[in-house]
Design an enzyme around this catalytic site. Structure first.
Site, PDB file in Angstrom:
ATOM      1  NE  ARG A  39      -4.311  -1.527   1.651  1.00  0.00           N
ATOM      2  CZ  ARG A  39      -5.262  -1.942   2.476  1.00  0.00           C
ATOM      3  NH1 ARG A  39      -5.166  -1.702   3.765  1.00  0.00           N
ATOM      4  NH2 ARG A  39      -6.308  -2.587   2.012  1.00  0.00           N
ATOM      5  CE  LYS A 202     -21.890 -13.321   5.409  1.00  0.00           C
ATOM      6  NZ  LYS A 202     -22.496 -12.709   6.544  1.00  0.00           N
ATOM      7  N   GLY A 355     -10.675  -7.855  -1.119  1.00  0.00           N
ATOM      8  CA  GLY A 355      -9.493  -8.073  -0.295  1.00  0.00           C
ATOM      9  C   GLY A 355      -8.951  -9.488  -0.391  1.00  0.00           C
ATOM     10  N   GLY A 378     -13.392  -3.214   0.272  1.00  0.00           N
ATOM     11  CA  GLY A 378     -14.767  -2.730   0.292  1.00  0.00           C
ATOM     12  C   GLY A 378     -15.044  -1.701  -0.796  1.00  0.00           C
TER      13      GLY A 378
HETATM   14  P1  ADP Z   1     -13.335 -10.832  -1.200  1.00  0.00           P
HETATM   15  O1  ADP Z   1     -12.630 -10.325   0.026  1.00  0.00           O
HETATM   16  O2  ADP Z   1     -12.386 -11.131  -2.319  1.00  0.00           O
HETATM   17  O3  ADP Z   1     -14.477  -9.958  -1.605  1.00  0.00           O
HETATM   18  P2  ADP Z   1     -15.007 -12.558   0.375  1.00  0.00           P
HETATM   19  O4  ADP Z   1     -14.597 -11.838   1.605  1.00  0.00           O
HETATM   20  O5  ADP Z   1     -16.375 -12.383  -0.112  1.00  0.00           O
HETATM   21  O6  ADP Z   1     -13.961 -12.258  -0.813  1.00  0.00           O
HETATM   22  O7  ADP Z   1     -14.830 -14.122   0.590  1.00  0.00           O
HETATM   23  C1  ADP Z   1     -13.639 -14.717   0.992  1.00  0.00           C
HETATM   24  C2  ADP Z   1     -13.892 -15.856   1.934  1.00  0.00           C
HETATM   25  O8  ADP Z   1     -14.789 -16.808   1.402  1.00  0.00           O
HETATM   26  C3  ADP Z   1     -12.622 -16.611   2.224  1.00  0.00           C
HETATM   27  O9  ADP Z   1     -12.279 -16.417   3.573  1.00  0.00           O
HETATM   28  C4  ADP Z   1     -12.954 -18.056   1.927  1.00  0.00           C
HETATM   29  O10 ADP Z   1     -12.438 -18.960   2.876  1.00  0.00           O
HETATM   30  C5  ADP Z   1     -14.471 -18.056   1.953  1.00  0.00           C
HETATM   31  N1  ADP Z   1     -15.022 -19.156   1.157  1.00  0.00           N
HETATM   32  C6  ADP Z   1     -14.830 -19.399  -0.149  1.00  0.00           C
HETATM   33  N2  ADP Z   1     -15.443 -20.539  -0.522  1.00  0.00           N
HETATM   34  C7  ADP Z   1     -16.034 -21.050   0.578  1.00  0.00           C
HETATM   35  C8  ADP Z   1     -16.822 -22.221   0.845  1.00  0.00           C
HETATM   36  N3  ADP Z   1     -17.097 -23.089  -0.118  1.00  0.00           N
HETATM   37  N4  ADP Z   1     -17.251 -22.401   2.091  1.00  0.00           N
HETATM   38  C9  ADP Z   1     -16.962 -21.511   3.063  1.00  0.00           C
HETATM   39  N5  ADP Z   1     -16.248 -20.401   2.886  1.00  0.00           N
HETATM   40  C10 ADP Z   1     -15.775 -20.169   1.658  1.00  0.00           C
HETATM   41 MG    MG Z   2     -13.133 -10.419   2.140  1.00  0.00          MG
END
Ligand code: ADP
Ligand code: MG
Length: 400
Positions: A39, A202, A355, A378
């Site tokens: 960063r 989610k 992230g 975010g």
């Molecule tokens: P980003 O930060 O890239 O937006 P998210 O925060 O939405 O991504 O999601 C990341 C999390 O989702 C990770 O910690 C990962 O472990 C979890 N994850 C991915 N696939 C699964 C799954 N099948 N079951 C439970 N958790 C999951």
């Molecule tokens: Mg995340």
């Protein structure tokens, strides 16, 4: 982009207040040691441009959540140390718990052209996150011009971005410029086929992104924990996989909306299952119709990964948000890694936001092979949702 950028400002001899995102991760074992300085590196082009053009640069940033009071745990001193390594004697750390006080004002006024200063954590002041008028005025009183280059906080209206921007002539820095130009072009005028890959934990976190992208993309590849709510809504057995029951109806609506927009949706055809989320557990690959009731699906399977990689191969623009599985654990990282490789190997414009997705790309050592890895978790998510980011919206428009 219609926002003024640093290049539109006459900065020679001016005091320029620059909001950067120095919210760096600190080592959990070694006190005061930065575990990843990317960063800081990401902010250097703007800082260097200003210094080379004779500005007096005053940097402001937050670090962590000190909750409105001075707390050494969240001091920017590790960042100051790093900046001193880079800028030597031209760098000064105005380390005051009040962030801005008379002493800081005097020191700022003594800065010479080409010199650079860092103030203490803006969140030491409880007005920062409330966009308090008084704190914004104090910050603004230090400078002639304001530059926002903190993309990571641009989805928040705080004193150090929105507040200050209303009080000084303003512009965005090179980092924000790159973020919004790359992602903006992809969303507004993409080279096609345009493919979105969406995963993560989610559905509820990603509904906004899906709704926005569904009218823009040609196909959406779904993976990660959210895939199972879609699959369950279609009547599949998903065992103990992640499920948001109250989002099943929404999932069906989104599938319907995709059809109306001629967007092809891909869901996993096979998955990696296990008893629990734990390193070293026994895993099994099964077809999507064969998930046992007592198992949890924690990654997309190899057949799915291959299919997704194939779709990426034929795309001209790819936006990826959200890992395909629990990538933090090796046993469930394959799907995410395969998709990351597909992006790296592609000639398409590839954009990674979020992230954890950015972390996965970094972990795979593929960051250099991606067109743009967003520095904001975010913020990039909200940008992909099509939302207006207040930290950018508040910057002056270019003059006609
Ligand atoms: P980003 O930060 O890239 O937006 P998210 O925060 O939405 O991504 O999601 C990341 C999390 O989702 C990770 O910690 C990962 O472990 C979890 N994850 C991915 N696939 C699964 C799954 N099948 N079951 C439970 N958790 C999951
Ligand atoms: Mg995340």
């Amino acid at each position: 982009m219609n926002k003024r950028t640093v290049k539109d400002l006459d900065v020679k001899g001016k005091k320029v207040l620059v909001r950067v995102d120095f919210n760096v991760p600190l080592s959990k074992t070694e006190k005061g040691v930065i575990s990843d300085d990317s960063r800081i590196k990401a902010a250097l082009p703007t800082i260097d441009y200003l210094l080379e053009n004779g500005a007096k640069v005053i940097l402001i940033s937050h670090l962590g959540r000190p909750k409105g009071e001075a707390n050494p745990e969240f001091s920017l001193s590790p960042v100051a140390k790093r900046l001193e390594e880079i800028y030597g004697d031209n760098f000064h750390f105005f380390d005051e718990d009040e962030v801005v006080n008379d002493k800081v004002k005097e020191e700022v006024n003594a800065l010479k052209e080409g010199e650079i200063a860092l103030l203490q954590n803006t969140r030491y002041d409880k007005q920062e996150t409330k966009n308090g008028e008084e704190f914004a005025a104090k910050l603004a009183s230090l400078a002639d011009l304001y530059v926002n280059d903190a993309f990571g906080t641009s989805h928040r209206a705080h004193a150090s971005n929105v507040g200050v921007a209303s009080k000084l002539p303003s512009a965005v820095g090179f980092l924000i410029q790159k973020e919004i130009e790359t992602m903006g072009k992809a969303l507004e005028d993409p080279e096609r086929p345009f493919v979105a890959i969406l995963g993560g934990a989610k559905v509820s976190d990603k509904i906004g992104v899906i709704e926005n992208l569904i009218t823009k993309v040609d196909s959406i590849l779904i993976g990660g924990g959210m895939a199972y709510t879609f699959l369950k809504a279609q009547g599949k057995e998903i065992g103990k996989s992640l499920l948001e029951e109250d989002k099943m109806e929404m999932s069906l609506k989104l599938l319907e909306k995709a059809k109306e927009n001629n967007v092809k949706i891909y869901l996993p055809k096979d998955v990696v299952i296990a008893d629990k989320i734990e390193s070293g557990v026994d895993t099994q690959i099964v077809d999507i119709d064969n998930i046992p009731t007592d198992k949890e699906a924690l990654d997309i399977g190899p057949k799915t990964a291959k299919e997704y990689a194939e779709v990426v191969k034929n795309a001209k623009t790819v936006v990826w948000n959200g890992p395909m599985g629990v990538f933090e654990i090796d046993e469930f990282a394959n799907g995410t890694n395969e998709v990351a490789k597909a992006l790296a190997d592609s000639d398409a414009i590839t954009i990674v936001g979020g992230g954890d997705s950015a972390l996965a790309i970094e972990k795979a050592g593929l960051k250099d092979k991606i067109t743009h890895v967003s520095t904001g978790g975010g913020a990039s998510l909200e940008f992909l949702e099509g939302k207006v980011l207040p930290g950018i919206d508040s910057i002056d428009d270019k003059e006609e």
